[in-house]
Design an enzyme around this catalytic site. Sequence first.
Site, PDB file in Angstrom:
ATOM      1  N   THR A 140      -9.988  -1.686 -18.524  1.00  0.00           N
ATOM      2  CA  THR A 140     -11.016  -2.258 -19.400  1.00  0.00           C
ATOM      3  C   THR A 140     -10.964  -3.768 -19.190  1.00  0.00           C
ATOM      4  OG1 THR A 140      -9.518  -2.535 -21.268  1.00  0.00           O
ATOM      5  CG2 THR A 140     -10.653  -0.398 -21.097  1.00  0.00           C
TER       6      THR A 140
ATOM      7  N   ILE B  65      -7.394 -10.418 -11.032  1.00  0.00           N
ATOM      8  CA  ILE B  65      -7.976 -10.075 -12.327  1.00  0.00           C
ATOM      9  C   ILE B  65      -9.492  -9.933 -12.147  1.00  0.00           C
ATOM     10  CG2 ILE B  65      -8.372 -10.892 -14.679  1.00  0.00           C
ATOM     11  CD1 ILE B  65      -5.648 -12.376 -14.425  1.00  0.00           C
ATOM     12  N   LEU B  66     -10.049  -8.868 -12.714  1.00  0.00           N
ATOM     13  CA  LEU B  66     -11.466  -8.550 -12.535  1.00  0.00           C
ATOM     14  C   LEU B  66     -12.280  -8.983 -13.749  1.00  0.00           C
ATOM     15  CD1 LEU B  66     -10.721  -5.043 -11.047  1.00  0.00           C
ATOM     16  CD2 LEU B  66     -11.742  -6.965  -9.790  1.00  0.00           C
TER      17      LEU B  66
ATOM     18  N   HIS C 184       0.266   0.116 -13.452  1.00  0.00           N
ATOM     19  CA  HIS C 184       0.943  -1.124 -13.852  1.00  0.00           C
ATOM     20  C   HIS C 184       2.432  -0.837 -14.004  1.00  0.00           C
ATOM     21  CE1 HIS C 184       1.461  -5.050 -15.613  1.00  0.00           C
ATOM     22  NE2 HIS C 184       2.231  -4.475 -16.527  1.00  0.00           N
TER      23      HIS C 184
ATOM     24  N   GLY D 159       0.791  -1.231   0.000  1.00  0.00           N
ATOM     25  CA  GLY D 159       0.000   0.000   0.000  1.00  0.00           C
ATOM     26  C   GLY D 159       0.817   1.271   0.000  1.00  0.00           C
ATOM     27  N   SER D 160       2.010   1.236  -0.591  1.00  0.00           N
ATOM     28  CA  SER D 160       2.777   2.490  -0.651  1.00  0.00           C
ATOM     29  C   SER D 160       2.096   3.483  -1.599  1.00  0.00           C
ATOM     30  CB  SER D 160       4.231   2.243  -1.045  1.00  0.00           C
ATOM     31  OG  SER D 160       4.351   1.868  -2.388  1.00  0.00           O
ATOM     32  N   ASN D 161       1.447   2.985  -2.639  1.00  0.00           N
ATOM     33  CA  ASN D 161       0.661   3.906  -3.479  1.00  0.00           C
ATOM     34  C   ASN D 161      -0.535   4.451  -2.705  1.00  0.00           C
ATOM     35  OD1 ASN D 161       1.572   4.234  -6.425  1.00  0.00           O
ATOM     36  ND2 ASN D 161       1.890   2.046  -6.042  1.00  0.00           N
TER      37      ASN D 161
ATOM     38  N   ARG E  66     -14.809 -16.262  -9.631  1.00  0.00           N
ATOM     39  CA  ARG E  66     -14.433 -14.854  -9.779  1.00  0.00           C
ATOM     40  C   ARG E  66     -15.675 -13.977  -9.809  1.00  0.00           C
ATOM     41  NH1 ARG E  66      -8.954 -13.832 -11.098  1.00  0.00           N
ATOM     42  NH2 ARG E  66      -7.876 -15.777 -11.519  1.00  0.00           N
TER      43      ARG E  66
HETATM   44  N1  NHR Z   1      -8.751  -6.608 -14.384  1.00  0.00           N
HETATM   45  C1  NHR Z   1      -9.058  -6.280 -15.634  1.00  0.00           C
HETATM   46  N2  NHR Z   1     -10.189  -6.793 -16.121  1.00  0.00           N
HETATM   47  N3  NHR Z   1      -8.307  -5.483 -16.404  1.00  0.00           N
HETATM   48  C2  NHR Z   1      -7.158  -4.998 -15.913  1.00  0.00           C
HETATM   49  O1  NHR Z   1      -6.414  -4.221 -16.690  1.00  0.00           O
HETATM   50  C3  NHR Z   1      -6.744  -5.313 -14.583  1.00  0.00           C
HETATM   51  C4  NHR Z   1      -7.595  -6.139 -13.831  1.00  0.00           C
HETATM   52  C5  NHR Z   1      -7.251  -6.503 -12.532  1.00  0.00           C
HETATM   53  C6  NHR Z   1      -6.056  -6.100 -11.991  1.00  0.00           C
HETATM   54  C7  NHR Z   1      -3.852  -5.007 -12.193  1.00  0.00           C
HETATM   55  C8  NHR Z   1      -2.823  -5.849 -12.944  1.00  0.00           C
HETATM   56  C9  NHR Z   1      -1.465  -5.191 -13.023  1.00  0.00           C
HETATM   57  O2  NHR Z   1      -1.366  -3.970 -13.036  1.00  0.00           O
HETATM   58  C10 NHR Z   1      -5.190  -5.302 -12.747  1.00  0.00           C
HETATM   59  C11 NHR Z   1      -5.537  -4.889 -14.037  1.00  0.00           C
HETATM   60  C12 NHR Z   1      -3.245  -9.201 -11.274  1.00  0.00           C
HETATM   61  C13 NHR Z   1      -2.822 -10.070 -12.260  1.00  0.00           C
HETATM   62  C14 NHR Z   1      -2.876 -11.563 -12.029  1.00  0.00           C
HETATM   63  O3  NHR Z   1      -2.383 -12.347 -12.844  1.00  0.00           O
HETATM   64  C15 NHR Z   1      -2.402  -9.548 -13.465  1.00  0.00           C
HETATM   65  C16 NHR Z   1      -2.401  -8.180 -13.663  1.00  0.00           C
HETATM   66  C17 NHR Z   1      -2.824  -7.302 -12.672  1.00  0.00           C
HETATM   67  C18 NHR Z   1      -3.238  -7.833 -11.473  1.00  0.00           C
HETATM   68  N4  NHR Z   1      -3.516 -12.036 -10.918  1.00  0.00           N
HETATM   69  C19 NHR Z   1      -3.680 -13.427 -10.547  1.00  0.00           C
HETATM   70  C20 NHR Z   1      -5.147 -13.860 -10.710  1.00  0.00           C
HETATM   71  O4  NHR Z   1      -5.353 -15.074 -10.891  1.00  0.00           O
HETATM   72  C21 NHR Z   1      -3.306 -13.659  -9.105  1.00  0.00           C
HETATM   73  C22 NHR Z   1      -1.876 -13.307  -8.831  1.00  0.00           C
HETATM   74  C23 NHR Z   1      -1.555 -13.202  -7.339  1.00  0.00           C
HETATM   75  O5  NHR Z   1      -2.438 -13.303  -6.482  1.00  0.00           O
HETATM   76  O6  NHR Z   1      -0.374 -12.933  -7.050  1.00  0.00           O
HETATM   77  O7  NHR Z   1      -6.066 -13.015 -10.604  1.00  0.00           O
HETATM   78  O8  NHR Z   1      -0.436  -5.896 -13.150  1.00  0.00           O
HETATM   79  C1  GAR Z   2       3.282  -1.336  -7.453  1.00  0.00           C
HETATM   80  O1  GAR Z   2       4.563  -1.367  -8.031  1.00  0.00           O
HETATM   81  C2  GAR Z   2       2.227  -1.476  -8.514  1.00  0.00           C
HETATM   82  O2  GAR Z   2       2.568  -0.847  -9.712  1.00  0.00           O
HETATM   83  C3  GAR Z   2       2.225  -2.960  -8.702  1.00  0.00           C
HETATM   84  O3  GAR Z   2       2.383  -3.500  -7.421  1.00  0.00           O
HETATM   85  C4  GAR Z   2       3.058  -2.576  -6.579  1.00  0.00           C
HETATM   86  C5  GAR Z   2       2.200  -2.277  -5.391  1.00  0.00           C
HETATM   87  O4  GAR Z   2       2.909  -1.543  -4.451  1.00  0.00           O
HETATM   88  N1  GAR Z   2       1.002  -3.404  -9.280  1.00  0.00           N
HETATM   89  C6  GAR Z   2       0.873  -4.589  -9.828  1.00  0.00           C
HETATM   90  O5  GAR Z   2       1.803  -5.341 -10.023  1.00  0.00           O
HETATM   91  C7  GAR Z   2      -0.548  -4.925 -10.202  1.00  0.00           C
HETATM   92  N2  GAR Z   2      -0.589  -6.239 -10.696  1.00  0.00           N
HETATM   93  P1  GAR Z   2       2.166  -0.871  -3.218  1.00  0.00           P
HETATM   94  O6  GAR Z   2       1.292  -1.937  -2.585  1.00  0.00           O
HETATM   95  O7  GAR Z   2       3.292  -0.490  -2.311  1.00  0.00           O
HETATM   96  O8  GAR Z   2       1.384   0.303  -3.721  1.00  0.00           O
END
Ligand code: NHR
Ligand code: GAR
Length: 217
Positions: free
Chosen positions: A145, A96-97, A113, A16-18, A69
């Site tokens: 999206t 993932i949403l 990201h 949660g640094s962001n 999900r």
């Molecule tokens: N959902 C949608 N539909 N679209 C995006 O652009 C999203 C999203 C949900 C999260 C963040 C994303 C990133 O910035 C994000 C963008 C999780 C995963 C993932 O593989 C990938 C990308 C991002 C977040 N998650 C695994 C899953 O099965 C679990 C991984 C874990 O728990 O460590 O959901 O990178």
């Molecule tokens: C950040 O680097 C963010 O960009 C990345 O996780 C870190 C969270 O840091 N996001 C992802 O990888 C999303 N899949 P924070 O918890 O300290 O804000």
Amino acid sequence: MTAVKKKLVVLISGSGSNLQAFIDACANGDLNAQISCVIANKAEAFGLQRAADAGIKTAVVNHKDYDSREAFDTVLAQTIQAHKPDLVILAGFMRILTPAFVNAFAGKLMNIHPSLLPKYTGLNTHQRAIDAGDDFAGVTVHFVTPELDGGPPILQAKVAIDASDDAESLAQKVLQKEHIIYPLATKWFLDGQLTLQGNSVLKDKDLLSKNGLLYQE
Ligand code: NHR
Ligand code: GAR
């Protein structure tokens, strides 16, 4: 009289640094906003402590408590909607949403990201940039999206990759940029300057390029 504060809901999975950057920006007036609730999918997320320390409401919606999900996202969406936020912020949120969730918040859902999208969607972005021999790593704020990491970029920042960098050192340097550009993009949104239009971003009347804007100090 100052304008009514806009409402943010922040979703986290980890440190949660962001989130902290948003807490600070709301406290010091950089953002004319309040964080109505911080929601984590893991009870142990350290960001929940940051929120509690700042007197912000928290909630945990644990994905492991749901069979699908869709079921998780339904409860997550209800938990968010209870606060009627102007913007939902993914800040290191790792689930993932579903399209139904994303469509329910279309145009009001942003993510950060840790790569220069469209490069390196998904996970382990910094290691992949190092392995590829890239000169720069970076970070992208984008509208979410249904396509994972495929929503249109708003703002990017670059970080030079040095020969001595490993994924961890790079992550730390990139996080410093994240803490600047995410509140900045949010300010633009809350000021009414940003609109998601199809798979593009309008800033005021300008259609942004496919990489969004590049942050320059
Ligand atoms: N959902 C949608 N539909 N679209 C995006 O652009 C999203 C999203 C949900 C999260 C963040 C994303 C990133 O910035 C994000 C963008 C999780 C995963 C993932 O593989 C990938 C990308 C991002 C977040 N998650 C695994 C899953 O099965 C679990 C991984 C874990 O728990 O460590 O959901 O990178
Ligand atoms: C950040 O680097 C963010 O960009 C990345 O996780 C870190 C969270 O840091 N996001 C992802 O990888 C999303 N899949 P924070 O918890 O300290 O804000």
